[in-house]
Scaffold this motif. Structure first.
Motif, mmCIF file in Angstrom:
data_model
loop_
_atom_site.group_PDB
_atom_site.id
_atom_site.type_symbol
_atom_site.label_atom_id
_atom_site.label_comp_id
_atom_site.label_asym_id
_atom_site.label_seq_id
_atom_site.Cartn_x
_atom_site.Cartn_y
_atom_site.Cartn_z
ATOM 1 N N PHE A 739 -18.869 18.393 -35.330
ATOM 2 C CA PHE A 739 -19.697 19.415 -34.680
ATOM 3 C C PHE A 739 -18.999 20.776 -34.705
ATOM 4 O O PHE A 739 -19.636 21.813 -34.888
ATOM 5 N N LEU A 740 -17.671 20.765 -34.546
ATOM 6 C CA LEU A 740 -16.907 22.017 -34.500
ATOM 7 C C LEU A 740 -16.567 22.535 -35.890
ATOM 8 O O LEU A 740 -16.075 23.666 -36.025
ATOM 9 N N GLY A 741 -16.799 21.736 -36.915
ATOM 10 C CA GLY A 741 -16.498 22.178 -38.275
ATOM 11 C C GLY A 741 -15.071 21.912 -38.705
ATOM 12 O O GLY A 741 -14.580 22.506 -39.674
ATOM 13 N N ILE A 742 -14.363 21.013 -37.988
ATOM 14 C CA ILE A 742 -12.994 20.647 -38.357
ATOM 15 C C ILE A 742 -13.050 19.484 -39.343
ATOM 16 O O ILE A 742 -13.563 18.412 -39.012
ATOM 17 N N LYS A 743 -12.518 19.679 -40.539
ATOM 18 C CA LYS A 743 -12.568 18.656 -41.577
ATOM 19 C C LYS A 743 -11.243 17.882 -41.634
ATOM 20 O O LYS A 743 -10.177 18.488 -41.791
ATOM 21 N N PRO A 744 -11.304 16.558 -41.500
ATOM 22 C CA PRO A 744 -10.065 15.754 -41.563
ATOM 23 C C PRO A 744 -9.256 15.974 -42.830
ATOM 24 O O PRO A 744 -8.023 15.973 -42.791
ATOM 25 N N THR A 745 -9.934 16.176 -43.948
ATOM 26 C CA THR A 745 -9.193 16.392 -45.198
ATOM 27 C C THR A 745 -8.377 17.685 -45.140
ATOM 28 O O THR A 745 -7.252 17.747 -45.651
#
Length: 935
Positions: A739-745
């Protein structure tokens, strides 16, 4: 002495060092930077030594023929405790002209009340109640200085008809003038209020304690209806003296949620004072305000927070009611201009009851500079010092220890050691936290060995170490090494409880040396016989003239030391800049309102929101009362108002109707009510609007993220920790990431060393989200009862920074709740209110009721719960002696000392248990009354 050795145990750090020494070689370096410490430039790190060296301590006593040798072994036998010796300081008998400092030793410089009866507070001219005079006398204030008398007798001041701006040196007694005028307003006009505004939380807390002692036994005249309202107020339900003058502190992170009706005198931080005044203007209760004290008035041109002082003063000047404004400062070169702005009487004195002798130290040579701010006959010059044309007064001999090869460090340690040997306290200012800790460690290693101390001093220091270890965070490892030698440090990396204990012990003489960061010079009240500056830098940059004056002004204290001394220790390479700094004039203050720093926009929005200005004409008139109109030309002010007005209109924060009338929009009012900056408020609104559409309610991460402040805390993310915590998130937490736009990669790459890019606006916004989420993870652990020191260790942050985050988030959370209420988002406000309580308690939901009781914080509350005390009533009905056993379980880090120390420890816990029991009883009675009322 062997029995005493057996009573102490090694710190965990020392044991780890010994194990490491046996396994892999030498111990860690003393003074070695922690990963979170402020980065130092080469000029500051090259002098930090490695720990090793002699086992003999040399103590250089003043006027001695040589060092006194101590051969006995220290109590702590770890490698880090190897003893060193301070360099001898030799007097060169340089001739000095008679100064106020030397003359003060011969005759008294302050007239007494036997010479001038108006110096007695009981004199009729001041018209003070006998009880107040008695209270001041019990605190050691039986008469005032001549300058205080002259200031108080200025035109219209004692009657409240005239405002006052005055300047007096630090330690000159300036606070007493403001206290007397403020108290007179409250006592002479019943049911009125006063505000005392200070820049720092620590100063607010200290002033609250002081003023409550001053007003003890003084009654506030109240009509019956007002008295009943006060008794019903939440803050006074646990206090029996309902009708006395009420002093309440307002600051971020405070546990008591006070209101305008809860006090007679409010002591506030800048932010809280501004919020109180805004609210009081809106609901018309501002008419009760009669006096406002603005302390540290020179901070009005501070880039970050100074504008708040200007906003507050301008609002007060715009109100058509009698309010006495009292502004004071130690450094205000253009006091007359400020007095003109505030329509005030101006008074200035350079009197200081304790004279100060100022010195410069370079390459081990000590040069006399001047006394009490008055320069020597001739300014020191770089070339004259370099060529030996200026004769030094003393010489600090070089050291044989490689730890002290840096002459600046050697001078700092030797001067601190000499002061301690005379039995006086020294306060050292350093440019960073890591230098603070390194200095404290090294100074402790030149102090007398523990078995040379008298039993009373040793007992007090052991008590202090015991208190530090009994805190929920345990004792800081460096303090573990230094406290028993009478040395400590004081910086923002410590928790507030640790700083309070250190300050109290230093003030009492238990500690003789305290090393603090320059940034705390104005935020602490730790007077010293000798102030020593380890360079004149804050981080990489030199401090300003005003900050230098603040630090040097801490020297000397009435009643404790007959004189004060300052020593500025610098490198030869810095000599020119340091001399320029020493002789520089304090810069004149000016308004910091402008459109570039967005302060004018905030000012315009506030004044329109509280309806002090609703048209272009009234807005212009309002700002004619602001300092900006006195320090800038009319065109500059006109342009600022025009562009600022357009910007907040474009942001949708105000509207202008067909009659050219200004009004704040719902969003504008919400921003002012929540005390956030307009641009931060727009960002928060966008985030919350998005959140309302897809709020992740099956976990706590989303709410905690909303609570995390939007401003930059200057944190450094540990990306490996971030990655590990991300990998451990449940399905709910992962949805929040998406939702916050934080990408694990992306996090994986950052954890592998790829730098975080912040070039474009989009990249900057994403970096802001990363930092907020990293802090939100810390808040999650705090809400789930993980102790502060464990959170700090886990996230590679100082303990004090974690505590500050928690306290700041409490204030921010309260602002967000108000924001939601003003936006009509009641459901969101209710959900946030619950987590705000958890954040304040540092506990899960089941402990919230217990956490309202004083001394019962998250960990202690859980211990009470596990012992069967699960309600306030259960604690109220328990014998305090039973509660002592629970408190002992909650303090596993307590230093266990047999005999009398054990009894003293139990006495302290019993006193705490009695407070807990009494408070629980009062809270329980309130609960019972509420239940009966519902029936």
């Amino acid at each position: 002495m062997e029995s005493m050795r057996g009573l102490l145990h090694k710190t965990s750090v020392q044991e780890a060092q010994e194990r490491q020494a046996g396994a892999v070689g030498p111990p860690p370096l003393a003074g070695q930077k922690r990963s979170w410490s402020t980065t130092l430039d080469d000029a500051d790190t090259k002098g930090l030594p490695l720990i090793s060296g002699a086992t003999t301590t040399s103590v250089s006593a003043p006027n001695s023929q040589g060092p006194v040798r101590f051969q006995k072994a220290p109590l702590f036998s770890s490698p880090a405790a190897t003893r060193l010796s301070a360099s001898k300081i030799v007097s060169l008998n340089a001739s000095e002209d008679p100064s106020e400092y030397t003359q003060r030793r011969v005759f008294a410089a302050t007239p007494s009340s036997s010479i001038d009866d108006e110096l007695d507070l009981a004199h009729p001219v001041y018209n003070l109640p006998p009880q107040l005079v008695h209270n001041f006398a019990s605190l050691g204030i039986k008469q005032i200085y001549p300058w205080q008398k002259n200031c108080l007798k200025g035109p219209g001041l004692l009657t409240g008809a005239k405002n006052l701006v005055y300047c007096a040196p630090t330690g000159g007694g300036k606070s007493l003038v403001a206290d007397l005028l403020m108290l007179k307003r409250v006592m002479e006009e019943p049911e009125t209020k006063a505000l005392l505004i200070l820049p720092y939380v620590a100063l607010v807390q200290e002033k609250v304690r002081w003023l409550r002692t001053v007003v003890q036994g003084l009654s506030a005249t109240l009509d019956p209806e007002a008295s009943e309202k006060r008794k019903a107020s939440s803050i006074w339900q646990t206090r029996p003296d309902h009708d006395s003058i009420k002093v309440v502190g307002f600051f971020g992170g405070g546990k008591i949620r006070s209101t305008w009706q809860d006090f007679d005198i409010a002591i506030c931080t800048l932010e809280k004072a501004n919020m109180l005044i805004n609210t009081a203007i809106e609901d018309s209760s501002i008419s009760q305000l009669r006096a406002v004290v603005l302390d540290e008035l020179h901070m009005i041109d501070d880039d970050h927070r100074g504008y708040l002082l200007e906003l507050i003063a301008t609002k007060l000047l715009s109100l058509e009611q009698p309010i006495q404004i009292i502004g004071m400062s130690a450094t205000l070169p253009n006091a007359n201009l400020v007095a003109e702005w505030l329509n005030a009487h101006s008074y200035e004195t350079r009197y200081r009851p304790i004279p100060i002798e100022e010195h410069l130290v370079c390459d081990g040579k000590v040069y006399y500079v001047g006394s009490n701010g008055a320069s020597a006959q001739k300014h020191l010059k770089v070339d004259e010092i370099s060529k030996g044309q200026v004769e030094p007064t003393r010489w600090i001999q070089g050291s044989s220890h490689r730890e002290f090869q840096d002459p600046v460090l050697n001078a700092v340690v030797s001067l601190a050691h000499e002061t301690a040997m005379m039995g006086y306290g020294s306060l050292i200012f350093a440019g960073s936290r890591s230098i603070c800790e390194a200095d404290a460690r090294l100074i402790s290693r030149v102090m007398p060995q523990l078995d040379e101390l008298d039993s009373a001093t040793m007992g007090k220091r052991m008590d202090l170490l015991s208190e530090l270890r009994s805190l929920s965070t345990g004792a800081d490892p460096v303090l573990e090494e230094t406290v028993l030698y009478g040395v400590a440090f004081h910086h923002a990396g410590l928790t507030s409880e640790e700083r309070d204990l250190i300050a109290a012990a230093y003030d009492a003489g238990t500690l003789l040396v305290c090393v603090a960061t320059c940034s705390l010079a104005a935020g602490i009240n730790l007077p010293a016989r000798r102030v020593i500056l380890h360079n004149a830098r804050m981080g990489r940059d030199f401090v300003g003239p005003s900050m230098l004056r603040q630090m040097r002004g801490r020297a000397g204290r009435q009643g404790k030391s007959p004189v004060g001394e300052t020593y500025l220790c610098c490198r030869q390479d810095d000599l020119e800049q340091v001399l320029d700094l020493m002789y520089a004039d304090i810069p004149e203050i000016a308004s910091c309102l402008n459109t570039e720093n967005k302060r004018v926009q905030r000012a315009i929005l506030e004044v329109i929101s509280v309806r002090l200005a609703t048209s272009q004409e009234s807005l212009t008139e309002y700002f004619s009362n602001s300092l900006i109109s006195y320090t800038h030309d009319k065109e500059f002010v006109k342009d600022c108002l025009k562009s600022g007005l357009e910007e907040i209109r474009d942001l949708g924060l105000i509207v202008i109707d067909s009659y050219s009338t200004f009004a704040a929009t719902q969003l504008g009012r919400a921003i002012v009510a929540s005390s956030v900056d307009p641009y931060d408020g727009v960002f928060i609104h966008a985030e919350l609007t998005k959140t309302l559409k897809a709020f992740v309610m099956d976990g706590e991460m989303h709410i905690l993220y909303v609570f995390t402040p939007v401003q930059d805390f200057g944190i450094t993310l540990n990306w490996q920790v971030f990655r590990n915590e991300m990998d451990a998130l449940d399905e709910s937490g992962l949805r929040v990431l998406g939702f916050l736009g934080i990408k694990p990669t992306a996090v994986q790459k950052l954890a592998q060393g790829v730098p975080l890019r912040e070039n474009t606006p989009e990249e900057k916004e994403l970096a802001r989200v990363y930092r907020r989420f990293y802090l939100a993870l810390q808040l999650r652990d705090l809400c789930n009862e993980m102790p502060i020191h464990m959170v700090a260790r886990k996230y590679d942050s100082p303990r004090g920074s974690v505590q500050t985050l928690a306290q700041t988030c409490q204030g921010f959370a309260a602002g967000i709740i108000k924001f939601c209420e003003h936006m009509g988002w009641g459901i969101m406000a209710a959900a946030l209110e619950h987590f705000s309580d958890r954040l304040m308690a540092g506990a899960r939901t089941d402990l919230l009721a217990l956490a309202k009781i004083p001394f019962i914080k998250s960990r202690t509350a859980r211990v009470f719960w596990e012992n069967g005390y699960r309600t306030v009533g259960a604690i109220a009905n328990a014998d305090p002696k039973e509660l002592v056993l629970v408190l002992m379980q909650a303090q596993p880090n307590k230093l266990r000392i047999k005999g009398k120390a054990d009894e003293k420890y139990e006495e302290k816990l019993l006193a705490k248990a009695n407070v807990i029991s009494a408070s629980a009883n009062r809270l329980w009675q309130v609960q019972l009354q509420a239940e009966m009322a519902e029936e």
